[in-house]
Design an enzyme around this catalytic site. Structure first.
Site, short mmCIF file in Angstrom:
data_model
loop_
_atom_site.label_atom_id
_atom_site.label_comp_id
_atom_site.label_asym_id
_atom_site.label_seq_id
_atom_site.Cartn_x
_atom_site.Cartn_y
_atom_site.Cartn_z
N THR A 55 7.42 17.80 40.00
CA THR A 55 7.05 16.66 39.06
C THR A 55 7.30 17.35 37.78
O THR A 55 7.85 18.54 37.85
CB THR A 55 5.20 16.99 38.96
OG1 THR A 55 4.51 18.16 39.31
CG2 THR A 55 4.80 16.03 40.87
N LYS A 110 -11.59 11.51 23.63
CA LYS A 110 -13.12 11.73 24.50
C LYS A 110 -13.86 12.38 22.86
O LYS A 110 -14.06 13.68 22.46
CB LYS A 110 -13.81 12.43 25.84
CG LYS A 110 -13.14 11.82 26.92
CD LYS A 110 -12.93 13.31 27.73
CE LYS A 110 -12.06 12.53 28.85
NZ LYS A 110 -10.25 13.51 28.85
#
Length: 553
Positions: free
Chosen positions: A188, A449
């Site tokens: 990854t 957020k």
């Protein structure tokens, strides 16, 4: 025999079967490679097959055990194609190394994978020279070139790729392997913590190739001329080195020539009809074609008439580019989604009669999505309590997936927290509409957020790109004393274009809620990208994390 036993032959599916099938069905099909010096190398499948078997003999003489990892540090070209088949088919595991990783990450994954040998392009030799003393278990380095082109290097011991092949015959019997034997390893990107390894077996690779190349997905056939502008050193170039030969397509490798001008000339000269790459690849081609238009009085119907479809993944598809490719070039933009962990392709917005019946704006919206899941795979969205959410195109949830080419664990058992009840947690926030179209709203770590509510950086970026002067847009969440986080927008501007912040804000107001509007807009010369074309948001968040705090103070 007992009723519960299968009556079918237990024949393994192996990657070597693809190239064996290719020389029977499509022996004269071509593979073209644009090499670093600008010349093209071209040969047939049957010629590739002979060289692959010579390479398999050379590997046997170098010596390895079944399952050993053999690294490659190489661009997209015919030698890398040969390594895909010779290494995996011989019983070893091809470990594709990403040259765009940081030096420390490259060292880490070579050591973690325990690579026995590394095949390296001359241009990447300095990367290995810098770390050779720290990767002592690598037994030898093989330079991907002719003997006459062997560079001077501190690497030792070294061999010449072509010299190894010259000593061998094409008489080689593939070993008897199981479908569950491993054949490939990819790590990854490692944007948070160390990269994790994903190891692919023969059967999963074959199933992925069979389905992804089928008419249900990429729809490859002998008439196709396919250009993967996705790197072979990451996520198996989306499996195209396997799926294209399986269905008999001509392959065009662009090497390290990924700029718009080089891609244009390669597409034009080879009459490529299907191309694959991240959005920045197609943005670069679009910008180059735009510059051609400015240099002439006449605007052609399409400067790339052979190109009919581009498959685009690795990052969100900007709707403005989907529209540009449709209306300026008559090219169908097919949004794709997948991950290293899913081999990688899972879903696509495939062209269909139902899509073509839509009005253009609705069609572009679906094309920019991640599309529908491929047969054999499952996608689902879950809330924080692990309950499934409705497929209404509105409710956002954590995307989890499963399927025969989805990993069940990372290499060496790492990352167990990503697996639960047979599902792999992708780390993406997504919605699924009633027709089954998946749309990635954001990476969970990239969602902003703000005051307990979520703001999608992807959707805000897409809205910003509707403003014609913007070339690239990146939205990140930064610290805010009242709202915890607020978005700021970082943009680059197209050459020769005028940027007016008020006009951009007016565009954004038409696309997103007022409370989504960024608290700051910064114009930059360039934005940082990973080796796979994704924006390096973690670097930008670190750099700008206190931007609003400092501004308020």
């Amino acid at each position: 025999m007992p009723d519960h036993q299968s009556a079918m032959m237990p024949t393994p599916l192996l990657t070597s079967d693809i190239i064996e099938n290719a020389i029977l069905r499509y022996p004269e099909q071509r593979i073209v490679s644009l090499m670093p010096d600008g010349h093209k190398h071209e040969y047939s499948y049957i010629e590739a097959h002979a060289r692959i078997k010579k390479l398999a003999n050379a590997l046997s003489k170098l010596g390895f055990n079944k399952g050993d990892r053999i690294g490659t540090l190489a661009n997209n070209h015919y030698r890398h194609f040969e390594l895909y088949y010779a290494i995996g088919g011989s019983g070893a595991v091809i470990h594709t190394l990403n040259p765009r990783l940081f030096e420390e990450q490259l060292e880490y994954i070579i050591k973690h994978a325990e690579d026995e040998y590394i095949f390296v392009d001359p241009c990447f030799i300095p990367l290995l020279e810098n770390i050779q003393s720290r990767i002592p278990k690598v037994k030898a380095f093989i330079i991907n070139c002719f003997e006459s082109d062997m560079p001077s290097t501190q690497l030792a011991p070294v061999y010449c790729y072509e010299a190894l092949l010259d000593k061998e015959t094409s008489d080689f019997d593939w070993p008897k392997l199981k479908g569950t034997d491993n054949c490939g390893l990819c790590y990854t990107s490692g944007t948070t913590g160390n990269p994790k390894g994903v190891i692919y077996d023969h059967q999963s690779s074959i199933l992925h190739a069979m389905m992804s190349g089928s008419s249900q997905f990429l729809s490859f056939n002998e008439w196709d001329i396919i250009m993967p502008a996705v790197p072979m050193y990451h996520v198996v170039a989306w499996g195209i080195p396997y799926s294209a030969p399986l269905f008999g397509s001509k392959l065009v490798f662009c090497g390290d020539k990924l700029d718009g001008e080089s891609l244009y000339h390669l597409i034009d000269s080879e009459q490529v009809n299907k191309g694959f790459g991240v959005p920045t690849i197609w943005l670069g081609l679009h910008n180059y074609l735009d510059s051609l238009k400015q240099d002439t009085d006449l605007e052609p119907i399409s400067p790339i008439p052979s190109l009919k479809m581009v498959g685009v993944g690795g990052a969100a598809s900007p709707t403005n580019l989907v529209k540009a490719y449709a209306e300026k070039y008559d090219v169908y933009w097919m949004g794709l989604w997948g991950m290293t962990e899913t081999s990688p392709l899972m879903s696509a917005s495939v062209n269909s009669p139902s899509i073509q019946k839509l009005d253009p704006e609705s069609r572009y919206h679906l094309q920019s999505s991640a599309g529908k899941a491929m047969f054999g795979t499952q996608i689902e969205i879950f809330d924080q309590d692990n309950q499934t959410l409705a497929h209404d195109g509105i409710q956002q949830g954590i995307l989890k997936v499963k399927g025969p080419w989805v990993l069940k664990e990372y290499f060496k058992g790492e990352g167990q927290e990503n697996f639960e009840d047979g599902w792999f947690n992708t780390g993406d926030i997504a919605v699924i509409n009633p027709e089954g179209y998946l749309r990635i709203v954001d990476r969970a770590k990239d969602v902003i957020k703000s005051g307990g509510e979520w703001i999608s950086s992807v959707q805000l970026e897409d809205a910003a790109l509707e403003y014609a002067s913007i070339n690239e847009a990146c939205v990140i969440g930064v610290t805010h004393p009242k709202w915890d986080e607020r978005p700021i927008l970082l943009v680059t501007i197209k050459p020769g274009k005028v940027f007016e912040q008020e006009a951009l804000i007016a565009t954004l107001k038409q696309k997103v809620a007022k409370w989504w509007l960024p608290d700051a807009i910064l114009q930059l010369e360039s934005l940082p990208h990973t080796g796979t074309g994704k924006l390096k948001k973690i670097d930008l968040r670190n750099e700008y994390k206190d931007y609003l705090i400092d501004k308020i103070q």
